[in-house]
Scaffold this active site. Sequence first.
Site, short mmCIF file in Angstrom:
data_model
loop_
_atom_site.label_atom_id
_atom_site.label_comp_id
_atom_site.label_asym_id
_atom_site.label_seq_id
_atom_site.Cartn_x
_atom_site.Cartn_y
_atom_site.Cartn_z
N CYS A 205 -1.52 2.68 -2.88
CA CYS A 205 -0.13 3.02 -3.13
C CYS A 205 0.78 2.35 -2.11
CB CYS A 205 0.06 4.54 -3.06
SG CYS A 205 -0.68 5.36 -4.45
N GLU A 354 -4.62 -20.43 0.36
CA GLU A 354 -5.97 -19.91 0.25
C GLU A 354 -6.80 -20.92 -0.53
OE1 GLU A 354 -9.51 -18.09 -1.08
OE2 GLU A 354 -8.06 -19.05 -2.35
N HIS A 383 -10.77 -12.15 4.39
CA HIS A 383 -10.97 -10.83 3.80
C HIS A 383 -12.29 -10.21 4.20
CE1 HIS A 383 -7.91 -12.82 1.37
NE2 HIS A 383 -7.38 -11.62 1.32
#
Length: 446
Positions: A205, A354, A383
Site C-alpha cells: 500500500c 536496468e 533487488h
Amino acid sequence: NNLWIAPSCSLLHSPQDLAVEEKLDAEIKSWMAFAAQKLVELGVVKQALAHGKDSVKEAIAASDAAAADRATNKKIHNEAVQKRVADLPEGADQRKSPFAERIKAQQAWMNLPVLPTTTIGSFPQTTEIRQARAAFKKGELSAADYDAAMKKEIAYCVEVQEKLELDVPVHGEAERNDMVEYFGEQLAGYCFTQFGWVQSYGSRCVKPPIIFGDVSRPEPMTVYWSSYAQTLTKRPMKGMLTGPVTMFKWSFVRDDVPLSVVAKQIALALNDEVLDLEKAGIKVIQIDEPAIREAMPLKKAQWDEYLAWACESFRLSSTGAEDSTQIHTHMCYSEFNDILPAIASMDADVITIETSRSDMELLTAFGDFKYPNDIGPGVYDIHSPRVPTAAEVEKLLRKAMEVVPVERLWVNPDCGLKTRGWKETVEQLEVMMEVTKKLRAELAAK
Ligand code: GLN
Ligand code: ZN
C-alpha cells in the site's frame, strides 16, 4: 425499475474516508471526495432520480458552491505560475548546445577515467535512519539532532564511496522518506493525507501525495544536503531530483487542468532547483524519471502526444543549465524498445537503466537504435542481497562494450540501493569496481 447506478470504477484505488483527516485544510477538503464520500454522492444521485432534484437541493447547492470556489480559489490558482508556463518561449526546453559539445565541456572539468562509475542515488535506508525520522516527526528528536543524524549518515555514505573510488559519488538520500513525498512536502500545490492509503500492488500500500493546485518551489529543496555532501569529497557530487512525470504519476493529480500543464509546472519548479544546485557548485544532477513508461496512455493513438509533452517537461527541468553541467536520468526496468526515439529526445547527457536481470537485452535495443548520449547499463541486480561474482559482472560489462562505444559507457548498479543492507552493498560495489578496473587496464594496454 431496471436502472442500476454505481461508481464508474472500483473504489480500490480511492482512499477510504475523508472525514477522518484531521490535518487537511478545510477548504482543500471541501473540494475532495474519498470512497465514503463518493458513495454519499451516489446516494444523492439515486435520491434525485427517485424523488426529483428538489429533494436533494442542499447537497447539490453545497457541491456547486465547492466547485465554484475551486474554480477561482487562490490556494489553487497561482497566476505567476500559470503565466510562466503559458509564456515559455520557443526553444525554452533546449540545452545551450548539442550533446557533442556539452560532453566536451563536461569532460574538461570532470576528468573521468574510461568506464566511469556511479550509483543511482540512494544508499541503505537503515532502521536507524527511519527511526530518527519517525522520532523527529513525533517531536521526540530536535531539528538540530535530526540534522546531525542525517549528516552523519551522509558522511558515512560518502566515505564508503571514497574508499570504493566511485568516480561520481552521491549523498545517499538518507534524508528522504520517499522520492516523491520528499519533494511534494516542499512544493506549493501539494498536500498530504494522514490515512489516505491505497493498494498499489499485491499487499503493498502507498499513501500518495495530492497535487491540488498550481505547483511552485518556495525554497531550495536539496541544495543544503548536496552541498554538505560536496564538502566531504573532491569528486563531483551528483545531485538527485525526481522528474516531472514521476512526480505526478505517483501522486493523486488535480483534474481541472491537463496533465501536461501539471508536468510543466513541476518541471519549472525543478528547473529552479537545478539552477540553484548549479550555483552551489553541484554540476552533476540526476533527474529520475522511472515512471515515464508507466504514465503512457492506454490508447496507442495518444502516445505521441503524451511523449511529446512528457519529454519536453523533462528537458524543461534542466533548461538554462551550463553545457558543463552534466544532466543524468535514470529509469527502472521498462519496455523501452518502442519508445527509444522519445527517450533519446529527452537529451540527458547520461542515462542509467536496468539491464542486468534481462541479461543486457534492453541494452541491445539501445545499441541497435544507436542511442546518441552516454549510457550506464546496470551491471548487477540490486533487488537481491546476493553478491554477484566478478565473472558475472564482467560478462555483462563486456556485452555492454559490444553494443555501446566504450567512450560513452558508464558502470553502475541497475537501481537505487535503499532496500539493501550496508554489508552486501559494499561487497557488491567492490565487485563492480574490481571488474571495472580490470577492463580499464585491458583498454589502456590496447
Ligand atoms: N534515485 C532513486 C534511488 O536511488 C531512484 C529510485 C528509482 O529508480 N525508483 O532510490
Ligand atoms: Zn530504478
